[in-house]
Design a protein around this motif. Structure first.
Motif, PDB file in Angstrom:
ATOM      1  N   GLY A 133       0.833  -1.198   0.000  1.00  0.00           N
ATOM      2  CA  GLY A 133       0.000   0.000   0.000  1.00  0.00           C
ATOM      3  C   GLY A 133       0.867   1.248   0.000  1.00  0.00           C
ATOM      4  O   GLY A 133       2.097   1.182   0.091  1.00  0.00           O
ATOM      5  N   PRO A 134       0.235   2.403  -0.076  1.00  0.00           N
ATOM      6  CA  PRO A 134       0.994   3.658  -0.094  1.00  0.00           C
ATOM      7  C   PRO A 134       1.658   3.930   1.254  1.00  0.00           C
ATOM      8  O   PRO A 134       1.202   3.468   2.289  1.00  0.00           O
ATOM      9  N   VAL A 135       2.740   4.667   1.219  1.00  0.00           N
ATOM     10  CA  VAL A 135       3.417   5.093   2.434  1.00  0.00           C
ATOM     11  C   VAL A 135       2.503   6.076   3.164  1.00  0.00           C
ATOM     12  O   VAL A 135       1.905   6.960   2.536  1.00  0.00           O
ATOM     13  N   TRP A 136       2.391   5.913   4.493  1.00  0.00           N
ATOM     14  CA  TRP A 136       1.511   6.768   5.280  1.00  0.00           C
ATOM     15  C   TRP A 136       1.843   8.240   5.030  1.00  0.00           C
ATOM     16  O   TRP A 136       3.004   8.646   5.080  1.00  0.00           O
ATOM     17  N   GLY A 137       0.824   9.041   4.743  1.00  0.00           N
ATOM     18  CA  GLY A 137       0.976  10.477   4.543  1.00  0.00           C
ATOM     19  C   GLY A 137       1.365  10.894   3.134  1.00  0.00           C
ATOM     20  O   GLY A 137       1.351  12.079   2.809  1.00  0.00           O
ATOM     21  N   SER A 138       1.719   9.924   2.267  1.00  0.00           N
ATOM     22  CA  SER A 138       2.181  10.285   0.918  1.00  0.00           C
ATOM     23  C   SER A 138       1.076  10.937   0.095  1.00  0.00           C
ATOM     24  O   SER A 138       1.341  11.835  -0.704  1.00  0.00           O
ATOM     25  N   SER A 139      -0.175  10.514   0.291  1.00  0.00           N
ATOM     26  CA  SER A 139      -1.288  11.085  -0.462  1.00  0.00           C
ATOM     27  C   SER A 139      -1.416  12.587  -0.201  1.00  0.00           C
ATOM     28  O   SER A 139      -1.541  13.384  -1.137  1.00  0.00           O
ATOM     29  N   ARG A 140      -1.366  12.960   1.063  1.00  0.00           N
ATOM     30  CA  ARG A 140      -1.448  14.388   1.413  1.00  0.00           C
ATOM     31  C   ARG A 140      -0.214  15.147   0.921  1.00  0.00           C
ATOM     32  O   ARG A 140      -0.323  16.270   0.438  1.00  0.00           O
ATOM     33  N   LEU A 141       0.957  14.539   1.044  1.00  0.00           N
ATOM     34  CA  LEU A 141       2.197  15.186   0.603  1.00  0.00           C
ATOM     35  C   LEU A 141       2.179  15.436  -0.904  1.00  0.00           C
ATOM     36  O   LEU A 141       2.525  16.522  -1.369  1.00  0.00           O
ATOM     37  N   PHE A 142       1.757  14.443  -1.682  1.00  0.00           N
ATOM     38  CA  PHE A 142       1.698  14.604  -3.140  1.00  0.00           C
ATOM     39  C   PHE A 142       0.742  15.726  -3.527  1.00  0.00           C
ATOM     40  O   PHE A 142       1.027  16.513  -4.428  1.00  0.00           O
ATOM     41  N   GLN A 143      -0.403  15.804  -2.831  1.00  0.00           N
ATOM     42  CA  GLN A 143      -1.356  16.870  -3.120  1.00  0.00           C
ATOM     43  C   GLN A 143      -0.766  18.225  -2.730  1.00  0.00           C
ATOM     44  O   GLN A 143      -0.847  19.188  -3.487  1.00  0.00           O
ATOM     45  N   VAL A 152      -6.228   4.893  -2.102  1.00  0.00           N
ATOM     46  CA  VAL A 152      -5.490   3.627  -2.111  1.00  0.00           C
ATOM     47  C   VAL A 152      -5.769   2.898  -3.423  1.00  0.00           C
ATOM     48  O   VAL A 152      -4.870   2.292  -4.017  1.00  0.00           O
ATOM     49  N   TYR A 153      -7.003   2.985  -3.917  1.00  0.00           N
ATOM     50  CA  TYR A 153      -7.347   2.390  -5.214  1.00  0.00           C
ATOM     51  C   TYR A 153      -6.467   2.977  -6.315  1.00  0.00           C
ATOM     52  O   TYR A 153      -5.895   2.246  -7.131  1.00  0.00           O
ATOM     53  N   ASP A 154      -6.349   4.311  -6.353  1.00  0.00           N
ATOM     54  CA  ASP A 154      -5.512   4.960  -7.358  1.00  0.00           C
ATOM     55  C   ASP A 154      -4.054   4.508  -7.230  1.00  0.00           C
ATOM     56  O   ASP A 154      -3.366   4.305  -8.232  1.00  0.00           O
ATOM     57  N   HIS A 155      -3.595   4.355  -5.999  1.00  0.00           N
ATOM     58  CA  HIS A 155      -2.222   3.895  -5.753  1.00  0.00           C
ATOM     59  C   HIS A 155      -2.009   2.510  -6.371  1.00  0.00           C
ATOM     60  O   HIS A 155      -1.031   2.281  -7.084  1.00  0.00           O
ATOM     61  N   PHE A 156      -2.949   1.577  -6.097  1.00  0.00           N
ATOM     62  CA  PHE A 156      -2.818   0.229  -6.635  1.00  0.00           C
ATOM     63  C   PHE A 156      -2.897   0.214  -8.159  1.00  0.00           C
ATOM     64  O   PHE A 156      -2.141  -0.499  -8.825  1.00  0.00           O
ATOM     65  N   MET A 157      -3.811   0.998  -8.736  1.00  0.00           N
ATOM     66  CA  MET A 157      -3.935   1.031 -10.200  1.00  0.00           C
ATOM     67  C   MET A 157      -2.675   1.596 -10.850  1.00  0.00           C
ATOM     68  O   MET A 157      -2.233   1.108 -11.896  1.00  0.00           O
ATOM     69  N   LEU A 158      -2.071   2.613 -10.232  1.00  0.00           N
ATOM     70  CA  LEU A 158      -0.831   3.173 -10.764  1.00  0.00           C
ATOM     71  C   LEU A 158       0.309   2.160 -10.666  1.00  0.00           C
ATOM     72  O   LEU A 158       1.104   2.025 -11.603  1.00  0.00           O
ATOM     73  N   GLN A 159       0.366   1.422  -9.556  1.00  0.00           N
ATOM     74  CA  GLN A 159       1.391   0.383  -9.428  1.00  0.00           C
ATOM     75  C   GLN A 159       1.212  -0.690 -10.503  1.00  0.00           C
ATOM     76  O   GLN A 159       2.201  -1.128 -11.108  1.00  0.00           O
ATOM     77  N   LEU A 160      -0.026  -1.105 -10.726  1.00  0.00           N
ATOM     78  CA  LEU A 160      -0.301  -2.107 -11.753  1.00  0.00           C
ATOM     79  C   LEU A 160       0.137  -1.596 -13.123  1.00  0.00           C
ATOM     80  O   LEU A 160       0.804  -2.302 -13.886  1.00  0.00           O
ATOM     81  N   HIS A 161      -0.214  -0.355 -13.438  1.00  0.00           N
ATOM     82  CA  HIS A 161       0.177   0.271 -14.703  1.00  0.00           C
ATOM     83  C   HIS A 161       1.703   0.288 -14.855  1.00  0.00           C
ATOM     84  O   HIS A 161       2.246  -0.121 -15.888  1.00  0.00           O
ATOM     85  N   ASP A 162       2.388   0.763 -13.820  1.00  0.00           N
ATOM     86  CA  ASP A 162       3.848   0.868 -13.878  1.00  0.00           C
ATOM     87  C   ASP A 162       4.523  -0.498 -13.998  1.00  0.00           C
ATOM     88  O   ASP A 162       5.506  -0.658 -14.720  1.00  0.00           O
TER      89      ASP A 162
END
Length: 108
Positions: free
Chosen positions: A3-13, A24-34
């Motif tokens: 899963g994403p690193v804690w706080g990374s979602s807020r930091l990226f924004q 978290v869904y977006d994180h997993f989909m991006l990982q799958l894509h990459d």
């Protein structure tokens, strides 16, 4: 997949890397894509179908659950529309609900 690193979602924004908080869904989909993109064995063995469109043409594709990529061309204007899962005829078949079942947790 982790899963994403804690706080990374807020930091990226906050840094302007993403327009809004990444779920978290977006994180997993991006990982799958990459991972698909970086896996040369997958790239060389995956079935690919080429569609060629004439210059100036417009086309629409429903691409949920289908890997897709632009293989060539000079210009592209892409527009994404997000539809609520609840608007689907069978919401249990949505990519979100499939990943939630596989991961055993809520992803949005």
């Amino acid at each position: 997949m982790p899963g994403p690193v804690w706080g990374s979602s807020r930091l990226f924004q906050w840094c302007g890397i993403t327009k809004s908080r990444r779920s978290v869904y977006d994180h997993f989909m991006l990982q799958l894509h990459d991972r698909m993109k970086a896996d040369l064995a997958y790239q060389s063995s995956a079935n690919q179908i080429d569609f060629e469109f004439p210059p100036g043409s417009t086309w629409i594709a429903f691409t949920d659950q289908v890997s897709h990529a632009v293989m060539s061309g000079q210009y592209l204007l892409e527009q994404t529309f997000y539809l609520p899962v609840t608007s689907m005829l069978d919401p249990s078949r949505s990519p979100l609900q499939i990943l939630e079942r596989l991961s055993g947790r809520k992803l949005t």
